[in-house]
Design a protein around this motif. Structure first.
Motif, PDB file in Angstrom:
ATOM      1  N   ARG A  86       0.834  -1.202   0.000  1.00 14.91           N
ATOM      2  CA  ARG A  86       0.000   0.000   0.000  1.00 14.91           C
ATOM      3  C   ARG A  86       0.875   1.261   0.000  1.00 14.91           C
ATOM      4  O   ARG A  86       0.632   2.206  -0.762  1.00 14.91           O
ATOM      5  CB  ARG A  86      -0.911   0.000   1.231  1.00 14.91           C
ATOM      6  CG  ARG A  86      -1.922   1.139   1.263  1.00 14.91           C
ATOM      7  CD  ARG A  86      -2.666   1.140   2.593  1.00 14.91           C
ATOM      8  NE  ARG A  86      -3.335  -0.115   2.847  1.00 14.91           N
ATOM      9  CZ  ARG A  86      -4.553  -0.411   2.405  1.00 14.91           C
ATOM     10  NH1 ARG A  86      -5.218   0.474   1.685  1.00 14.91           N
ATOM     11  NH2 ARG A  86      -5.103  -1.584   2.693  1.00 14.91           N
ATOM     12  N   ASN A  87       1.903   1.260   0.842  1.00 18.34           N
ATOM     13  CA  ASN A  87       2.770   2.436   0.934  1.00 18.34           C
ATOM     14  C   ASN A  87       3.566   2.661  -0.339  1.00 18.34           C
ATOM     15  O   ASN A  87       3.854   3.814  -0.706  1.00 18.34           O
ATOM     16  CB  ASN A  87       3.721   2.290   2.125  1.00 18.34           C
ATOM     17  CG  ASN A  87       2.999   2.352   3.456  1.00 18.34           C
ATOM     18  OD1 ASN A  87       1.882   2.879   3.545  1.00 18.34           O
ATOM     19  ND2 ASN A  87       3.611   1.814   4.502  1.00 18.34           N
ATOM     20  N   TRP A 129       2.534   2.122  -3.402  1.00 12.55           N
ATOM     21  CA  TRP A 129       1.668   2.804  -4.364  1.00 12.55           C
ATOM     22  C   TRP A 129       1.322   4.217  -3.927  1.00 12.55           C
ATOM     23  O   TRP A 129       1.249   5.129  -4.760  1.00 12.55           O
ATOM     24  CB  TRP A 129       0.402   1.976  -4.595  1.00 12.55           C
ATOM     25  CG  TRP A 129       0.651   0.851  -5.545  1.00 12.55           C
ATOM     26  CD1 TRP A 129       0.763  -0.472  -5.262  1.00 12.55           C
ATOM     27  CD2 TRP A 129       0.886   0.964  -6.949  1.00 12.55           C
ATOM     28  NE1 TRP A 129       1.036  -1.194  -6.393  1.00 12.55           N
ATOM     29  CE2 TRP A 129       1.116  -0.339  -7.456  1.00 12.55           C
ATOM     30  CE3 TRP A 129       0.916   2.034  -7.842  1.00 12.55           C
ATOM     31  CZ2 TRP A 129       1.366  -0.596  -8.798  1.00 12.55           C
ATOM     32  CZ3 TRP A 129       1.170   1.792  -9.197  1.00 12.55           C
ATOM     33  CH2 TRP A 129       1.385   0.485  -9.657  1.00 12.55           C
ATOM     34  N   GLU A 130       1.125   4.417  -2.638  1.00  8.49           N
ATOM     35  CA  GLU A 130       0.870   5.790  -2.167  1.00  8.49           C
ATOM     36  C   GLU A 130       2.075   6.672  -2.462  1.00  8.49           C
ATOM     37  O   GLU A 130       1.936   7.811  -2.919  1.00  8.49           O
ATOM     38  CB  GLU A 130       0.565   5.798  -0.665  1.00  8.49           C
ATOM     39  CG  GLU A 130      -0.809   5.297  -0.299  1.00  8.49           C
ATOM     40  CD  GLU A 130      -1.950   6.177  -0.794  1.00  8.49           C
ATOM     41  OE1 GLU A 130      -1.716   7.298  -1.294  1.00  8.49           O
ATOM     42  OE2 GLU A 130      -3.104   5.716  -0.704  1.00  8.49           O
ATOM     43  N   TRP A 152       2.274   7.413  -6.380  1.00 10.52           N
ATOM     44  CA  TRP A 152       1.320   8.398  -6.893  1.00 10.52           C
ATOM     45  C   TRP A 152       1.479   9.761  -6.234  1.00 10.52           C
ATOM     46  O   TRP A 152       1.210  10.794  -6.859  1.00 10.52           O
ATOM     47  CB  TRP A 152      -0.109   7.871  -6.729  1.00 10.52           C
ATOM     48  CG  TRP A 152      -0.473   6.889  -7.801  1.00 10.52           C
ATOM     49  CD1 TRP A 152      -0.710   5.552  -7.651  1.00 10.52           C
ATOM     50  CD2 TRP A 152      -0.607   7.154  -9.196  1.00 10.52           C
ATOM     51  NE1 TRP A 152      -0.983   4.986  -8.866  1.00 10.52           N
ATOM     52  CE2 TRP A 152      -0.934   5.945  -9.837  1.00 10.52           C
ATOM     53  CE3 TRP A 152      -0.481   8.318  -9.978  1.00 10.52           C
ATOM     54  CZ2 TRP A 152      -1.141   5.847 -11.212  1.00 10.52           C
ATOM     55  CZ3 TRP A 152      -0.684   8.228 -11.355  1.00 10.52           C
ATOM     56  CH2 TRP A 152      -1.015   7.013 -11.952  1.00 10.52           C
ATOM     57  N   SER A 153       1.933   9.788  -4.993  1.00  4.75           N
ATOM     58  CA  SER A 153       2.166  11.079  -4.331  1.00  4.75           C
ATOM     59  C   SER A 153       3.276  11.862  -5.011  1.00  4.75           C
ATOM     60  O   SER A 153       3.277  13.101  -5.012  1.00  4.75           O
ATOM     61  CB  SER A 153       2.520  10.866  -2.860  1.00  4.75           C
ATOM     62  OG  SER A 153       1.439  10.302  -2.156  1.00  4.75           O
ATOM     63  N   ASP A 181      -9.171   2.607  -7.062  1.00  4.50           N
ATOM     64  CA  ASP A 181      -7.740   2.357  -6.922  1.00  4.50           C
ATOM     65  C   ASP A 181      -7.409   2.193  -5.447  1.00  4.50           C
ATOM     66  O   ASP A 181      -8.061   2.793  -4.580  1.00  4.50           O
ATOM     67  CB  ASP A 181      -6.928   3.516  -7.513  1.00  4.50           C
ATOM     68  CG  ASP A 181      -5.503   3.106  -7.864  1.00  4.50           C
ATOM     69  OD1 ASP A 181      -5.238   2.837  -9.044  1.00  4.50           O
ATOM     70  OD2 ASP A 181      -4.663   3.041  -6.942  1.00  4.50           O
ATOM     71  N   SER A 231      -4.763   3.319  -4.056  1.00  3.16           N
ATOM     72  CA  SER A 231      -4.058   4.511  -3.588  1.00  3.16           C
ATOM     73  C   SER A 231      -4.969   5.730  -3.489  1.00  3.16           C
ATOM     74  O   SER A 231      -5.599   6.132  -4.469  1.00  3.16           O
ATOM     75  CB  SER A 231      -2.897   4.823  -4.544  1.00  3.16           C
ATOM     76  OG  SER A 231      -2.411   6.127  -4.347  1.00  3.16           O
ATOM     77  N   HIS A 232      -5.012   6.336  -2.308  1.00  2.44           N
ATOM     78  CA  HIS A 232      -5.738   7.592  -2.139  1.00  2.44           C
ATOM     79  C   HIS A 232      -5.152   8.669  -3.036  1.00  2.44           C
ATOM     80  O   HIS A 232      -5.896   9.472  -3.616  1.00  2.44           O
ATOM     81  CB  HIS A 232      -5.677   8.048  -0.670  1.00  2.44           C
ATOM     82  CG  HIS A 232      -6.498   7.224   0.260  1.00  2.44           C
ATOM     83  ND1 HIS A 232      -7.859   7.396   0.413  1.00  2.44           N
ATOM     84  CD2 HIS A 232      -6.152   6.207   1.094  1.00  2.44           C
ATOM     85  CE1 HIS A 232      -8.319   6.528   1.303  1.00  2.44           C
ATOM     86  NE2 HIS A 232      -7.307   5.801   1.738  1.00  2.44           N
ATOM     87  N   GLN A 287     -11.641   5.097  -3.513  1.00  2.00           N
ATOM     88  CA  GLN A 287     -10.527   4.289  -3.032  1.00  2.00           C
ATOM     89  C   GLN A 287     -11.070   2.925  -2.676  1.00  2.00           C
ATOM     90  O   GLN A 287     -12.104   2.794  -2.017  1.00  2.00           O
ATOM     91  CB  GLN A 287      -9.886   4.954  -1.805  1.00  2.00           C
ATOM     92  CG  GLN A 287      -8.568   4.313  -1.372  1.00  2.00           C
ATOM     93  CD  GLN A 287      -8.770   3.094  -0.479  1.00  2.00           C
ATOM     94  OE1 GLN A 287      -9.781   2.966   0.192  1.00  2.00           O
ATOM     95  NE2 GLN A 287      -7.815   2.181  -0.490  1.00  2.00           N
TER      96      GLN A 287
END
Length: 239
Positions: free
Chosen positions: A8-9, A11-12, A15-16, A77, A79-80, A99
């Motif tokens: 999860r991290n 992908w976050e 995208w961040s 998705d 990712s937020h 999300q």
């Protein structure tokens, strides 16, 4: 089950750190090269009056195109940050983004209850998912389409690894877009060729049509050749 915090991290983080510029993500190609021909393969088997759900929608480029071919399009998705990208890039409320962790069976079931039997578009999600999460991703496709929906699933094949190795070993190393994929610990083409159809069958999905294709990327080799990744596509129905 749910995806790991590391996944999860990753992908976050990806995208961040991705800009809103079209094509900033290496897979964010023009819909004319992917979603358009893929829709042409799906539509003979699918009712265009149904909603279509774009699983792993990223910044929403594909979802926005699908909204022009189907009655309604919803992008989801993990990712937020990806969902926020997609919302910023989408005018008005023409497309809905949420999300969603595809391995969260309860959340996936709730989406199906909200939409009814819907179509699914999923491009290159299973192959880079954590191995233990892949059955749940395939099961999410089956849950969302139910008995009346149809799915278009396209996944990278092992031939993509050779292309990626070539891109990574060229003079100067991988281009900046591919380099960011590796830096964030993302693992393209990680699934074996025989694994994908087995996962789809185990999820209760029936193959209506299939074939070979490539997934064009938004980066080129130093000789100017566009990076096109070999893939296999499936049009699927529930059993």
């Amino acid at each position: 089950m749910n995806v790991s915090d590391n996944y999860r991290n990753a992908w976050e983080g990806y995208w961040s750190e991705t800009s809103d510029e079209a094509g900033a993500a290496i897979w964010d190609c023009d819909p004319a090269l992917s979603a358009e021909p893929h829709s042409a393969l799906l539509l003979p088997h699918a009712d265009a009056e149904r909603t279509i759900v774009d699983l792993g929608c990223g910044n929403g480029t594909t979802t926005r195109y699908l909204a022009t071919r189907f009655a309604r399009a919803v992008g989801v998705d993990l990712s937020h940050a990806a969902v926020e990208h997609a919302r910023r890039a989408t005018p008005g409320d023409t497309v809905e983004f949420q999300q969603l962790d595809l391995t969260d069976a309860g959340a996936v079931r709730a989406l199906h209850e909200q939409l009814g039997d819907a179509h699914v578009y999923m491009r290159a999600v299973i192959h880079q998912s954590e191995p233990e999460a892949r059955p749940a991703v395939a099961a999410a496709v089956a849950e969302i389409i139910g008995g009346a929906g149809r799915a278009f699933v396209v996944e990278l094949t092992s031939g993509s690894r050779d292309v990626l190795r070539r891109a990574a070993s060229q003079p100067g190393g991988p281009g900046p877009k591919l380099q960011r994929v590796f830096q964030h610990g993302l693992k393209p083409a990680d699934a074996d060729d025989e694994e994908i159809p087995k996962l789809l069958a185990a999820a209760g999905l029936r193959v209506l049509a299939e074939g070979e294709t490539t997934l064009p990327q938004t980066e080129h080799l130093v000789d100017g050749t566009r990076i096109d990744l070999p893939a296999r596509w499936f049009v699927l129905a529930g059993k």
